[in-house]
Design a protein around this motif. Structure first.
Motif, PDB file in Angstrom:
ATOM      1  N   GLU A 264      -7.086  47.791  61.807  1.00  0.00           N
ATOM      2  CA  GLU A 264      -8.356  47.207  61.380  1.00  0.00           C
ATOM      3  C   GLU A 264      -8.433  47.048  59.870  1.00  0.00           C
ATOM      4  N   ARG A 265      -7.456  47.574  59.142  1.00  0.00           N
ATOM      5  CA  ARG A 265      -7.417  47.410  57.688  1.00  0.00           C
ATOM      6  C   ARG A 265      -6.317  46.459  57.251  1.00  0.00           C
ATOM      7  N   LYS A 266      -5.450  46.065  58.161  1.00  0.00           N
ATOM      8  CA  LYS A 266      -4.247  45.336  57.756  1.00  0.00           C
ATOM      9  C   LYS A 266      -4.384  43.853  58.089  1.00  0.00           C
TER      10      LYS A 266
ATOM     11  N   ALA B 111     -10.805  53.485  58.100  1.00  0.00           N
ATOM     12  CA  ALA B 111      -9.452  53.990  57.863  1.00  0.00           C
ATOM     13  C   ALA B 111      -9.328  54.328  56.388  1.00  0.00           C
TER      14      ALA B 111
ATOM     15  N   PRO C 229     -13.272  58.631  66.521  1.00  0.00           N
ATOM     16  CA  PRO C 229     -12.712  57.976  65.333  1.00  0.00           C
ATOM     17  C   PRO C 229     -12.676  56.454  65.350  1.00  0.00           C
ATOM     18  N   MET C 230     -12.727  55.806  66.504  1.00  0.00           N
ATOM     19  CA  MET C 230     -12.653  54.344  66.478  1.00  0.00           C
ATOM     20  C   MET C 230     -13.997  53.691  66.188  1.00  0.00           C
TER      21      MET C 230
ATOM     22  N   LYS D 254     -17.056  52.375  64.009  1.00  0.00           N
ATOM     23  CA  LYS D 254     -16.894  51.684  62.729  1.00  0.00           C
ATOM     24  C   LYS D 254     -17.379  52.501  61.538  1.00  0.00           C
TER      25      LYS D 254
ATOM     26  N   GLU E 197      -4.349  51.369  66.376  1.00  0.00           N
ATOM     27  CA  GLU E 197      -5.469  50.460  66.555  1.00  0.00           C
ATOM     28  C   GLU E 197      -6.445  50.585  65.390  1.00  0.00           C
ATOM     29  N   LYS E 198      -6.599  51.805  64.883  1.00  0.00           N
ATOM     30  CA  LYS E 198      -7.488  52.003  63.738  1.00  0.00           C
ATOM     31  C   LYS E 198      -6.851  51.452  62.470  1.00  0.00           C
ATOM     32  N   LEU E 199      -5.570  51.753  62.281  1.00  0.00           N
ATOM     33  CA  LEU E 199      -4.863  51.275  61.085  1.00  0.00           C
ATOM     34  C   LEU E 199      -4.877  49.756  61.019  1.00  0.00           C
TER      35      LEU E 199
ATOM     36  N   TYR F 219     -10.956  42.490  64.016  1.00  0.00           N
ATOM     37  CA  TYR F 219     -12.131  43.362  64.112  1.00  0.00           C
ATOM     38  C   TYR F 219     -11.841  44.503  65.074  1.00  0.00           C
TER      39      TYR F 219
END
Lengths: 408, 170
Positions: A70-72, B155, B148-149, B151, A66-68, A365
């Motif tokens: 947010e960059r892709k 990443a 970690p989530m 903002k 889910e974090k990754l 987002y």
């Protein structure tokens, strides 16, 4: 020689079962135990071979999708969805494509929807093959597993013919497919439809009325319908308890409303019912594939989505517009509309949901996967309480918990 | 997935009747009816809809945390998604609260499924669920100190140069 003393038996010398001081053993099952098929740790408090209490630890293969994400760019997230439930990767891929298409408001041609249905049902079959044949292995019957896996390999061949990959498929594109199915694919699907029912019937004759198998699975790892609902069960595990919830019927997507099929339900919610529900679902999937093949409409194999679907390579070399689109798509520079969507599909283990919040940029987002395994696996410790250790292994394999989906 | 206009109105009336001033806004986002509430009302409303004779929202589909750093005093949020199997209604409930006071009542006493879902949101966003039976990290390591989530933790930058990793190259 001394005289042997005889002790008089009084009431105080009789040892009753409750007077024996109980000693519990702590057993650490996992994280890498060969019988759990994945990375799960369960710390069990055992009374002999009975489980008194259990605590599960998850997160051993958490990869922060889910974090990754947010960059892709959106199309770059598809390979991550492969790694959710890797036993049926095409389901996740196509679910993700449909979620993005819903966000950008794309209209998908009927042919693409039908092609997707075929792939999704094939993926459901191979996922159920894994689950059911592994239940067999865990009850001590390896034979069925080997024959069923041959069929699974055959479906991999079909996927390979469609997209070039077997396990983590990254199948399809946003808007459709990269190419139409080749004649070889159609032939292979037909061949599968012809051959698989025979193998399935053989497999069933090994298990369904097998006395050992029935003794072993009936009543093992049972859960009531109310409990299952409260624990957020979906998919075959919920249907085994008797609730006929299926996303394909409740909220049809990809033209599932065009097909005629039955939702099999169980009654007891035990391992045997889960096995039987999956068996029947495979047959229903075969029937859906047959219907899709018979009704397959003519038309394009992708939607008219120049901003998201890669143009023909020939056009990229000769037309300026196509070149611009190609560049923008590959760099992921196409903005998607602002919005918030939830799209759910019936994955092999239950309702797989994609919750996307888009702020209009190139990446989501916030992206949240509703992973069915993660939600229903928390009932596991309660389901195995009071059961034997070997039943706990069987319960886990019949729930079909996939580590990749659990931890995302 | 969208519920009809009349059901939407009925739901809003129900909320206004039982929870005065709790409703912040309601809207239709794509195909989902979304209600934004004040945080005190979330757990009581979910319980009310669970026990309601007509709506019967007996299934918690999804629960996820949100973080909007630019919303003053409303930085953190939660999204609940309820489903009524009998009527096939799906609704989304949202709530926002300040980041220095991320406390909200738990719904684990209504849905067993909320146990791990809430632990996950605690793990990633640091949202504390009051009344949760076992609130600790679930997917991340126990001795992690950040959430970690949020903002403020981007990443990893693909082009960063400060790492010298000979084995895998960069």
């Amino acid at each position: 020689m001394s005289k042997k003393q005889t002790k008089e038996i009084t009431e105080s010398t009789i040892i009753l079962p409750e007077d024996i001081k109980k000693e519990y053993t702590i057993l650490n099952l996992g994280p890498t135990h060969p019988a759990t098929h994945g990375i799960f740790q369960n710390i069990l408090k055992m009374d002999g071979e009975k489980i008194v209490e259990a605590e599960s630890t998850v997160g051993y293969i958490h990869r922060a999708f889910e974090k990754l994400a947010e960059r892709k760019a959106y199309y770059q997230i598809t390979p991550y969805t492969d790694r959710l439930n890797y036993c049926s990767a095409p389901l996740n891929n196509l679910g993700w494509h449909m979620a993005v298409e819903k966000l950008i408001g794309a209209e998908i041609p009927k042919r693409v929807q039908y092609m997707r249905v075929i792939i999704m049902e094939l993926a459901r079959i191979i996922d159920h093959i894994i689950c059911n044949s592994v239940i067999g292995v865990d009850t001590g019957a390896l034979t069925g597993f080997v024959y069923m896996f041959q069929q699974r390999e055959f479906v991999y061949d079909i996927f390979e013919e469609i997209c070039g990959a077997r396990l983590t498929t990254n199948i399809g594109r946003i808007g459709g497919f990269e190419r139409d199915f080749s004649p070889k694919v159609w032939k292979k699907i037909e061949q599968f439809l012809k051959e698989f029912p025979k193998v399935l019937a053989e497999f069933e004759s090994l298990f369904v009325r097998n006395r050992i198998f029935m003794d072993r699975t009936i009543g093992c790892g049972a859960i009531s319908a109310e409990k299952a609902l409260s624990y957020g069960f979906t998919g075959p595990n919920l249907r085994a308890t008797g609730i006929d919830y299926d996303v394909r019927v409740m909220n049809p997507y990809s033209s599932y409303e065009d097909f005629d099929f039955i939702i099999p339900v169980g009654t007891q919610g035990d391992t045997y019912d889960r096995f039987m529900v999956r068996e029947e679902e495979m047959k229903q999937s075969l029937s859906i594939i047959r219907q899709a093949l018979d009704k397959m409409p003519e038309g394009p194999f992708h939607a008219d989505l120049p901003e998201f679907y890669l143009p023909e390579k020939q056009d990229v070399y000769s037309k300026m517009e196509a070149l611009i689109y190609q560049f923008k798509i590959v760099m992921g520079e196409n903005d998607v509309p602002v919005g918030e969507i939830y799209h759910a599909i019936e994955a092999a283990n239950g309702e797989l949901g994609f919750y996307i919040i888009s702020d209009g940029g190139r990446t989501p987002y916030r992206l949240h996967f509703r992973r069915p395994c993660f939600i229903y696996y928390q009932a596991y410790t309660e389901m195995i309480k009071g059961a034997m250790l070997s039943d706990a292994i069987l319960t886990m394999s019949s729930l079909n918990v996939i580590a990749g989906e659990l931890d995302a | 997935m969208l519920i009809s206009q009349s059901v939407q109105e009925k739901l809003i009336n129900e909320i206004n009747e039982h929870f005065q001033d709790a409703l912040v806004k309601h809207e239709v986002l794509y195909d989902m009816f979304t209600i934004t509430l004040k945080r005190e009302a979330v757990a009581p409303l979910i319980r009310h809809l669970y026990n309601h004779e007509e709506f019967k929202f007996k299934f918690l589909t999804n629960l996820c945390g949100l973080h909007y750093p630019n919303q003053k005093n409303q930085e953190l949020g939660l999204m609940y998604q309820l489903h009524s199997f009998e009527n096939n209604y799906r609704i989304r409930i949202k709530t926002f609260f300040p980041i220095n006071d991320p406390v909200i009542a738990t719904v684990t006493d209504i849905f067993n499924a909320a146990n791990w879902m809430e632990r996950q949101e605690y793990d990633f966003f640091g949202i504390e669920f009051k009344g949760h039976p076992n609130l600790k990290r679930i997917l991340n390591v126990d001795d992690m100190t950040i959430f970690p989530m949020r903002k403020e933790y981007p990443a990893e930058d693909q082009a960063r140069k400060d790492k010298n990793d000979i084995m895998f190259g960069r």
